[in-house]
Design an enzyme around this catalytic site. Structure first.
Site, short mmCIF file in Angstrom:
data_model
loop_
_atom_site.label_atom_id
_atom_site.label_comp_id
_atom_site.label_asym_id
_atom_site.label_seq_id
_atom_site.Cartn_x
_atom_site.Cartn_y
_atom_site.Cartn_z
N SER A 119 -2.95 -37.33 9.13
CA SER A 119 -3.86 -36.30 8.62
C SER A 119 -4.93 -35.97 9.65
O SER A 119 -5.69 -35.03 9.46
CB SER A 119 -4.51 -36.75 7.31
N HIS A 142 2.50 -32.90 6.50
CA HIS A 142 1.30 -33.51 5.94
C HIS A 142 1.20 -33.28 4.44
O HIS A 142 1.03 -32.15 3.98
CB HIS A 142 0.06 -32.95 6.66
N GLU A 154 1.55 -29.33 4.47
CA GLU A 154 1.31 -28.59 5.72
C GLU A 154 2.42 -28.97 6.70
O GLU A 154 2.68 -30.16 6.91
CB GLU A 154 -0.05 -28.96 6.31
N ASN A 192 -7.98 -30.19 5.77
CA ASN A 192 -9.08 -31.09 6.09
C ASN A 192 -10.18 -30.42 6.91
O ASN A 192 -11.34 -30.80 6.83
CB ASN A 192 -8.58 -32.35 6.79
N1 CAA Z 1 -0.35 -40.53 -8.90
C1 CAA Z 1 0.63 -39.91 -9.58
N2 CAA Z 1 0.40 -39.08 -10.61
C2 CAA Z 1 -0.87 -38.91 -10.99
C3 CAA Z 1 -1.94 -39.52 -10.34
C4 CAA Z 1 -1.65 -40.38 -9.26
N3 CAA Z 1 -2.61 -41.00 -8.56
N4 CAA Z 1 -3.10 -39.14 -10.93
C5 CAA Z 1 -2.75 -38.32 -11.93
N5 CAA Z 1 -1.42 -38.17 -11.95
C6 CAA Z 1 -0.65 -37.32 -12.87
C7 CAA Z 1 -0.84 -37.82 -14.29
O1 CAA Z 1 0.12 -38.80 -14.62
C8 CAA Z 1 -0.64 -36.55 -15.09
O2 CAA Z 1 0.76 -36.29 -15.18
P1 CAA Z 1 1.38 -35.65 -16.51
O3 CAA Z 1 0.75 -34.27 -16.63
O4 CAA Z 1 2.84 -35.61 -16.20
O5 CAA Z 1 1.01 -36.58 -17.62
C9 CAA Z 1 -1.22 -35.44 -14.16
O6 CAA Z 1 -1.23 -36.01 -12.84
C10 CAA Z 1 -2.62 -35.05 -14.56
O7 CAA Z 1 -3.41 -36.24 -14.56
P2 CAA Z 1 -4.69 -36.48 -15.48
O8 CAA Z 1 -4.56 -35.66 -16.72
O9 CAA Z 1 -4.91 -37.96 -15.61
O10 CAA Z 1 -5.91 -36.05 -14.59
P3 CAA Z 1 -6.28 -34.67 -13.93
O11 CAA Z 1 -5.79 -33.50 -14.72
O12 CAA Z 1 -7.73 -34.79 -13.60
O13 CAA Z 1 -5.46 -34.67 -12.55
C11 CAA Z 1 -5.58 -35.06 -10.24
C12 CAA Z 1 -5.62 -35.69 -11.62
C13 CAA Z 1 -4.22 -34.37 -10.03
C14 CAA Z 1 -5.73 -36.20 -9.23
C15 CAA Z 1 -6.72 -33.99 -10.13
O14 CAA Z 1 -7.94 -34.58 -10.50
C16 CAA Z 1 -6.85 -33.38 -8.75
O15 CAA Z 1 -6.12 -32.48 -8.39
N6 CAA Z 1 -7.82 -33.87 -7.95
C17 CAA Z 1 -8.05 -33.40 -6.59
C18 CAA Z 1 -7.11 -34.13 -5.65
C19 CAA Z 1 -7.25 -33.62 -4.25
O16 CAA Z 1 -8.08 -32.80 -3.90
N7 CAA Z 1 -6.39 -34.18 -3.38
C20 CAA Z 1 -6.43 -33.87 -1.97
C21 CAA Z 1 -7.13 -35.01 -1.31
S1 CAA Z 1 -7.33 -34.68 0.40
C22 CAA Z 1 -5.96 -35.27 1.09
O17 CAA Z 1 -5.09 -35.87 0.49
C23 CAA Z 1 -5.85 -34.98 2.52
C24 CAA Z 1 -6.11 -36.06 3.46
O18 CAA Z 1 -5.46 -36.07 4.48
C25 CAA Z 1 -7.22 -37.05 3.29
#
Ligand code: CAA
Length: 295
Positions: A119, A142, A154, A192
Protein backbone atom coordinates in the site's frame (compact mmCIF):
# COMPACT_ATOMS: atom_id res chain seq x y z
CA UNK A 1 -5.59 -15.14 -20.00
CA UNK A 2 -8.03 -16.84 -17.65
CA UNK A 3 -6.78 -16.84 -14.05
CA UNK A 4 -7.86 -20.02 -12.27
CA UNK A 5 -5.04 -21.04 -9.96
CA UNK A 6 -4.13 -18.31 -7.51
CA UNK A 7 -1.37 -18.18 -4.90
CA UNK A 8 -1.41 -15.71 -2.02
CA UNK A 9 1.76 -15.15 -0.04
CA UNK A 10 0.92 -14.03 3.49
CA UNK A 11 -2.23 -14.98 5.40
CA UNK A 12 -2.59 -11.91 7.62
CA UNK A 13 -5.63 -9.61 7.42
CA UNK A 14 -5.08 -8.64 3.78
CA UNK A 15 -3.79 -11.99 2.49
CA UNK A 16 -6.58 -14.00 4.12
CA UNK A 17 -9.17 -11.56 2.76
CA UNK A 18 -7.80 -11.87 -0.79
CA UNK A 19 -7.62 -15.66 -0.47
CA UNK A 20 -11.23 -15.75 0.79
CA UNK A 21 -12.52 -13.65 -2.12
CA UNK A 22 -10.61 -15.70 -4.72
CA UNK A 23 -11.88 -19.01 -3.28
CA UNK A 24 -15.45 -17.65 -3.27
CA UNK A 25 -15.01 -16.62 -6.91
CA UNK A 26 -14.24 -20.24 -7.83
CA UNK A 27 -10.44 -20.03 -8.15
CA UNK A 28 -8.19 -22.78 -6.79
CA UNK A 29 -6.32 -20.94 -4.05
CA UNK A 30 -3.10 -21.80 -2.21
CA UNK A 31 -2.19 -19.49 0.60
CA UNK A 32 1.41 -19.56 1.78
CA UNK A 33 2.66 -18.53 5.19
CA UNK A 34 6.08 -18.64 6.81
CA UNK A 35 4.93 -20.41 9.98
CA UNK A 36 2.28 -22.98 10.84
CA UNK A 37 0.76 -20.80 13.60
CA UNK A 38 0.27 -17.81 11.22
CA UNK A 39 -1.24 -20.09 8.60
CA UNK A 40 -3.64 -21.69 11.11
CA UNK A 41 -4.74 -18.25 12.35
CA UNK A 42 -5.33 -16.90 8.83
CA UNK A 43 -7.24 -19.98 7.66
CA UNK A 44 -9.34 -19.91 10.85
CA UNK A 45 -10.28 -16.29 10.03
CA UNK A 46 -11.55 -17.34 6.59
CA UNK A 47 -13.39 -20.45 7.81
CA UNK A 48 -14.89 -18.38 10.64
CA UNK A 49 -16.24 -15.84 8.10
CA UNK A 50 -17.80 -18.67 6.05
CA UNK A 51 -19.30 -20.26 9.18
CA UNK A 52 -20.88 -16.91 10.13
CA UNK A 53 -22.26 -16.51 6.60
CA UNK A 54 -23.91 -19.96 6.84
CA UNK A 55 -25.24 -19.21 10.33
CA UNK A 56 -26.79 -15.95 9.00
CA UNK A 57 -28.44 -17.93 6.19
CA UNK A 58 -26.52 -15.96 3.52
CA UNK A 59 -24.70 -19.01 2.20
CA UNK A 60 -25.71 -22.67 1.92
CA UNK A 61 -23.70 -25.52 3.44
CA UNK A 62 -23.05 -26.76 -0.12
CA UNK A 63 -21.64 -23.40 -1.12
CA UNK A 64 -19.41 -23.27 1.94
CA UNK A 65 -18.05 -26.76 1.28
CA UNK A 66 -17.29 -25.81 -2.37
CA UNK A 67 -15.41 -22.72 -1.12
CA UNK A 68 -13.54 -24.82 1.46
CA UNK A 69 -12.42 -27.20 -1.30
CA UNK A 70 -11.07 -24.25 -3.28
CA UNK A 71 -8.74 -23.17 -0.44
CA UNK A 72 -5.54 -24.82 0.73
CA UNK A 73 -2.72 -23.67 2.97
CA UNK A 74 0.97 -24.33 2.51
CA UNK A 75 4.31 -23.44 4.09
CA UNK A 76 6.22 -24.06 0.86
CA UNK A 77 6.79 -21.75 -2.11
CA UNK A 78 7.07 -24.85 -4.35
CA UNK A 79 3.33 -25.54 -3.93
CA UNK A 80 2.61 -22.31 -5.83
CA UNK A 81 4.59 -23.44 -8.91
CA UNK A 82 1.49 -24.04 -11.10
CA UNK A 83 -0.29 -20.80 -10.24
CA UNK A 84 -1.52 -18.42 -12.97
CA UNK A 85 -1.34 -15.48 -10.56
CA UNK A 86 0.47 -14.97 -7.25
CA UNK A 87 -0.35 -11.99 -5.02
CA UNK A 88 2.12 -11.05 -2.31
CA UNK A 89 0.56 -9.68 0.90
CA UNK A 90 3.38 -9.81 3.44
CA UNK A 91 4.48 -6.97 5.80
CA UNK A 92 5.60 -3.68 4.23
CA UNK A 93 9.34 -4.39 4.34
CA UNK A 94 11.16 -4.03 1.05
CA UNK A 95 13.89 -6.55 1.99
CA UNK A 96 11.28 -9.25 2.72
CA UNK A 97 9.37 -8.44 -0.44
CA UNK A 98 12.51 -8.63 -2.60
CA UNK A 99 13.39 -12.07 -1.20
CA UNK A 100 9.81 -13.27 -1.74
CA UNK A 101 9.64 -12.07 -5.35
CA UNK A 102 13.06 -13.53 -6.23
CA UNK A 103 11.86 -16.90 -4.91
CA UNK A 104 8.49 -16.69 -6.69
CA UNK A 105 10.11 -15.72 -9.98
CA UNK A 106 12.39 -18.76 -9.71
CA UNK A 107 9.64 -21.33 -9.16
CA UNK A 108 6.76 -19.97 -11.28
CA UNK A 109 6.10 -20.86 -14.90
CA UNK A 110 6.88 -18.23 -17.58
CA UNK A 111 3.22 -17.26 -18.13
CA UNK A 112 2.43 -16.57 -14.47
CA UNK A 113 1.54 -13.03 -13.33
CA UNK A 114 3.11 -11.68 -10.14
CA UNK A 115 1.52 -8.90 -8.09
CA UNK A 116 2.21 -7.03 -4.88
CA UNK A 117 -0.51 -5.77 -2.55
CA UNK A 118 1.83 -3.12 -1.15
CA UNK A 119 0.00 0.00 0.00
CA UNK A 120 2.99 2.29 0.27
CA UNK A 121 6.11 1.01 -1.49
CA UNK A 122 6.89 1.66 -5.10
CA UNK A 123 5.83 -1.30 -7.25
CA UNK A 124 8.67 -0.71 -9.74
CA UNK A 125 11.23 -0.90 -6.92
CA UNK A 126 10.57 -4.66 -6.69
CA UNK A 127 11.19 -5.20 -10.42
CA UNK A 128 15.01 -5.52 -10.32
CA UNK A 129 14.85 -8.91 -8.55
CA UNK A 130 12.70 -10.35 -11.36
CA UNK A 131 14.00 -11.84 -14.59
CA UNK A 132 13.59 -9.24 -17.39
CA UNK A 133 11.18 -11.64 -19.11
CA UNK A 134 8.79 -11.46 -16.11
CA UNK A 135 8.58 -7.66 -15.93
CA UNK A 136 5.70 -7.47 -18.41
CA UNK A 137 3.70 -9.75 -16.12
CA UNK A 138 4.32 -7.86 -12.89
CA UNK A 139 2.03 -5.19 -11.35
CA UNK A 140 0.49 -3.88 -8.15
CA UNK A 141 -2.92 -5.15 -7.02
CA UNK A 142 -3.98 -3.12 -4.00
CA UNK A 143 -6.98 -4.29 -1.95
CA UNK A 144 -8.75 -2.46 0.88
CA UNK A 145 -9.55 -3.52 4.41
CA UNK A 146 -11.81 -5.42 5.12
CA UNK A 147 -11.09 -7.13 1.80
CA UNK A 148 -14.24 -9.31 1.70
CA UNK A 149 -16.41 -6.17 1.98
CA UNK A 150 -14.56 -3.35 0.21
CA UNK A 151 -15.43 -3.30 -3.51
CA UNK A 152 -12.32 -1.48 -4.83
CA UNK A 153 -8.98 -2.77 -6.11
CA UNK A 154 -6.29 -0.41 -7.41
CA UNK A 155 -4.27 -1.87 -10.31
CA UNK A 156 -0.83 -0.30 -10.53
CA UNK A 157 1.13 -0.68 -13.75
CA UNK A 158 4.84 -0.17 -14.05
CA UNK A 159 6.39 1.09 -17.29
CA UNK A 160 6.95 -2.57 -18.23
CA UNK A 161 3.52 -4.07 -17.42
CA UNK A 162 1.86 -5.28 -20.64
CA UNK A 163 -1.71 -4.56 -21.78
CA UNK A 164 -2.32 -8.32 -21.76
CA UNK A 165 -1.40 -8.51 -18.07
CA UNK A 166 -3.63 -5.53 -17.24
CA UNK A 167 -6.53 -7.13 -19.10
CA UNK A 168 -6.03 -10.40 -17.18
CA UNK A 169 -5.94 -8.52 -13.87
CA UNK A 170 -9.05 -6.50 -14.71
CA UNK A 171 -10.82 -9.78 -15.52
CA UNK A 172 -9.63 -11.30 -12.23
CA UNK A 173 -10.84 -8.29 -10.19
CA UNK A 174 -14.19 -8.36 -11.99
CA UNK A 175 -14.47 -12.09 -11.25
CA UNK A 176 -14.09 -11.28 -7.54
CA UNK A 177 -17.13 -9.00 -7.90
CA UNK A 178 -14.97 -5.91 -7.32
CA UNK A 179 -14.22 -2.77 -9.33
CA UNK A 180 -10.72 -1.96 -10.55
CA UNK A 181 -9.28 1.52 -10.98
CA UNK A 182 -5.92 2.16 -12.62
CA UNK A 183 -3.59 3.98 -10.24
CA UNK A 184 -0.17 5.56 -10.80
CA UNK A 185 2.95 3.93 -9.34
CA UNK A 186 3.35 6.91 -7.02
CA UNK A 187 3.27 6.87 -3.20
CA UNK A 188 -0.23 6.29 -1.84
CA UNK A 189 -1.58 5.45 -5.31
CA UNK A 190 -5.01 7.17 -5.43
CA UNK A 191 -6.86 6.22 -2.25
CA UNK A 192 -4.12 6.61 0.36
CA UNK A 193 -2.87 9.84 -1.22
CA UNK A 194 -6.31 11.34 -0.55
CA UNK A 195 -7.31 9.42 2.57
CA UNK A 196 -4.14 9.64 4.68
CA UNK A 197 -3.89 13.47 4.91
CA UNK A 198 -7.56 13.55 5.95
CA UNK A 199 -6.94 10.99 8.71
CA UNK A 200 -3.77 12.79 9.84
CA UNK A 201 -5.69 16.09 9.99
CA UNK A 202 -8.30 14.44 12.21
CA UNK A 203 -5.50 13.28 14.52
CA UNK A 204 -4.16 16.87 14.58
CA UNK A 205 -7.67 18.06 15.54
CA UNK A 206 -7.69 15.58 18.45
CA UNK A 207 -4.16 16.65 19.40
CA UNK A 208 -5.24 20.31 19.50
CA UNK A 209 -8.33 19.36 21.56
CA UNK A 210 -10.56 20.87 18.88
CA UNK A 211 -13.23 18.34 19.84
CA UNK A 212 -13.35 14.95 21.58
CA UNK A 213 -12.50 11.85 19.51
CA UNK A 214 -16.14 10.76 19.71
CA UNK A 215 -17.34 14.15 18.43
CA UNK A 216 -14.75 14.26 15.60
CA UNK A 217 -15.91 10.80 14.51
CA UNK A 218 -19.61 11.57 14.91
CA UNK A 219 -19.16 14.81 12.93
CA UNK A 220 -17.66 13.10 9.88
CA UNK A 221 -19.89 10.04 10.11
CA UNK A 222 -23.16 11.93 10.43
CA UNK A 223 -22.17 15.13 8.65
CA UNK A 224 -20.60 13.50 5.60
CA UNK A 225 -22.16 10.05 5.55
CA UNK A 226 -18.84 8.24 6.02
CA UNK A 227 -19.23 4.67 7.34
CA UNK A 228 -16.67 5.35 10.10
CA UNK A 229 -15.24 8.54 11.57
CA UNK A 230 -11.53 9.24 10.90
CA UNK A 231 -10.17 8.28 14.35
CA UNK A 232 -12.26 5.12 14.42
CA UNK A 233 -10.95 4.32 10.91
CA UNK A 234 -7.35 5.02 11.99
CA UNK A 235 -7.74 2.52 14.86
CA UNK A 236 -9.29 0.10 12.36
CA UNK A 237 -6.37 0.44 9.88
CA UNK A 238 -3.74 0.27 12.68
CA UNK A 239 -1.88 3.32 14.00
CA UNK A 240 1.54 1.76 13.23
CA UNK A 241 0.42 1.22 9.62
CA UNK A 242 -0.84 4.83 9.50
CA UNK A 243 2.50 6.09 10.78
CA UNK A 244 4.55 4.10 8.27
CA UNK A 245 2.31 5.11 5.33
CA UNK A 246 2.56 8.78 6.47
CA UNK A 247 6.36 8.49 6.60
CA UNK A 248 6.51 7.13 3.04
CA UNK A 249 4.21 9.92 1.77
CA UNK A 250 6.08 12.64 3.68
CA UNK A 251 9.45 11.37 2.37
CA UNK A 252 8.07 11.41 -1.15
CA UNK A 253 6.22 14.74 -1.21
CA UNK A 254 7.69 16.69 1.74
CA UNK A 255 4.33 18.40 2.35
CA UNK A 256 3.33 19.09 5.99
CA UNK A 257 -0.11 17.54 5.44
CA UNK A 258 1.58 14.11 5.10
CA UNK A 259 3.63 14.47 8.30
CA UNK A 260 2.74 12.04 11.12
CA UNK A 261 1.46 14.15 14.07
CA UNK A 262 3.30 13.73 17.34
CA UNK A 263 0.14 12.29 18.96
CA UNK A 264 0.20 9.44 16.41
CA UNK A 265 3.88 8.73 17.18
CA UNK A 266 3.19 8.77 20.94
CA UNK A 267 0.30 6.33 20.63
CA UNK A 268 2.41 3.97 18.50
CA UNK A 269 5.39 4.26 20.89
CA UNK A 270 3.15 3.34 23.81
CA UNK A 271 1.81 0.24 22.06
CA UNK A 272 -1.67 1.71 21.43
CA UNK A 273 -1.88 0.53 17.81
CA UNK A 274 -5.68 0.52 17.52
CA UNK A 275 -8.11 -2.37 17.23
CA UNK A 276 -5.43 -5.06 16.89
CA UNK A 277 -3.89 -4.30 20.31
CA UNK A 278 -7.22 -3.56 22.01
CA UNK A 279 -6.48 0.17 22.40
CA UNK A 280 -5.75 3.22 20.26
CA UNK A 281 -8.00 6.28 20.24
CA UNK A 282 -10.61 3.87 21.59
CA UNK A 283 -10.70 0.71 23.67
CA UNK A 284 -11.62 -2.33 21.58
CA UNK A 285 -13.04 -5.75 22.36
CA UNK A 286 -12.35 -7.72 19.19
CA UNK A 287 -14.25 -5.94 16.42
CA UNK A 288 -16.27 -3.89 18.90
CA UNK A 289 -15.31 -0.26 19.52
CA UNK A 290 -15.78 0.81 23.15
CA UNK A 291 -15.14 4.14 24.88
CA UNK A 292 -12.52 6.74 23.82
CA UNK A 293 -9.32 6.55 25.88
CA UNK A 294 -7.52 9.49 27.42
CA UNK A 295 -5.01 11.35 25.23
N1 CAA B 1 -14.25 -8.68 7.66
C1 CAA B 1 -15.20 -9.25 6.90
N2 CAA B 1 -16.47 -8.82 6.84
C2 CAA B 1 -16.79 -7.77 7.61
C3 CAA B 1 -15.86 -7.12 8.43
C4 CAA B 1 -14.54 -7.62 8.45
N3 CAA B 1 -13.58 -7.06 9.19
N4 CAA B 1 -16.48 -6.10 9.07
C5 CAA B 1 -17.74 -6.12 8.67
N5 CAA B 1 -17.93 -7.11 7.78
C6 CAA B 1 -19.17 -7.43 7.08
C7 CAA B 1 -20.24 -7.84 8.09
O1 CAA B 1 -20.18 -9.23 8.35
C8 CAA B 1 -21.51 -7.45 7.37
O2 CAA B 1 -21.80 -8.45 6.40
P1 CAA B 1 -23.32 -8.86 6.09
O3 CAA B 1 -23.97 -7.60 5.53
O4 CAA B 1 -23.16 -9.94 5.08
O5 CAA B 1 -23.89 -9.30 7.39
C9 CAA B 1 -21.10 -6.18 6.58
O6 CAA B 1 -19.67 -6.23 6.48
C10 CAA B 1 -21.52 -4.92 7.28
O7 CAA B 1 -20.96 -4.95 8.59
P2 CAA B 1 -21.59 -4.24 9.87
O8 CAA B 1 -23.07 -4.13 9.69
O9 CAA B 1 -21.06 -4.92 11.09
O10 CAA B 1 -20.88 -2.83 9.94
P3 CAA B 1 -20.84 -1.63 8.93
O11 CAA B 1 -22.09 -1.53 8.11
O12 CAA B 1 -20.39 -0.47 9.74
O13 CAA B 1 -19.66 -2.02 7.91
C11 CAA B 1 -17.40 -1.68 7.38
C12 CAA B 1 -18.38 -2.28 8.38
C13 CAA B 1 -17.61 -2.35 6.01
C14 CAA B 1 -16.00 -2.00 7.88
C15 CAA B 1 -17.67 -0.14 7.25
O14 CAA B 1 -17.67 0.43 8.53
C16 CAA B 1 -16.68 0.58 6.36
O15 CAA B 1 -16.80 0.57 5.15
N6 CAA B 1 -15.69 1.24 6.97
C17 CAA B 1 -14.63 1.97 6.26
C18 CAA B 1 -13.55 0.99 5.85
C19 CAA B 1 -12.50 1.66 5.04
O16 CAA B 1 -12.47 2.86 4.81
N7 CAA B 1 -11.54 0.83 4.59
C20 CAA B 1 -10.40 1.32 3.85
C21 CAA B 1 -9.26 1.37 4.83
S1 CAA B 1 -7.85 2.06 4.05
C22 CAA B 1 -7.07 0.76 3.39
O17 CAA B 1 -7.42 -0.39 3.54
C23 CAA B 1 -5.92 1.12 2.58
C24 CAA B 1 -4.59 0.91 3.14
O18 CAA B 1 -3.71 0.59 2.37
C25 CAA B 1 -4.24 1.22 4.56
Amino acid sequence: MDIQRVGIVGCGLMGSGIAQCAAEAGCQVWVKEAEESFLAKGLARIHGAWDRAVAKGKVTEGQRSAWQKNLQGTLSFATLADCDLVVEAIPERLDLKLQTFAELDRILGPAAILCTNTSSLSVAQIGPVLEPTRLGRFAGLHFFNPVPVMPLVEIIRTLATTEETLAALRGFVQGLGKTAVMAPDAPGFVVNRLLVPYLLDAIRCAEQRLATPEDIDAAMKLGCGHPMGPLHLSDFIGLDTMQSVAEVLFDAFGEPRFKAPSLLRQLVASGRLGRKTGSGFYRWEGEKRLEALSL
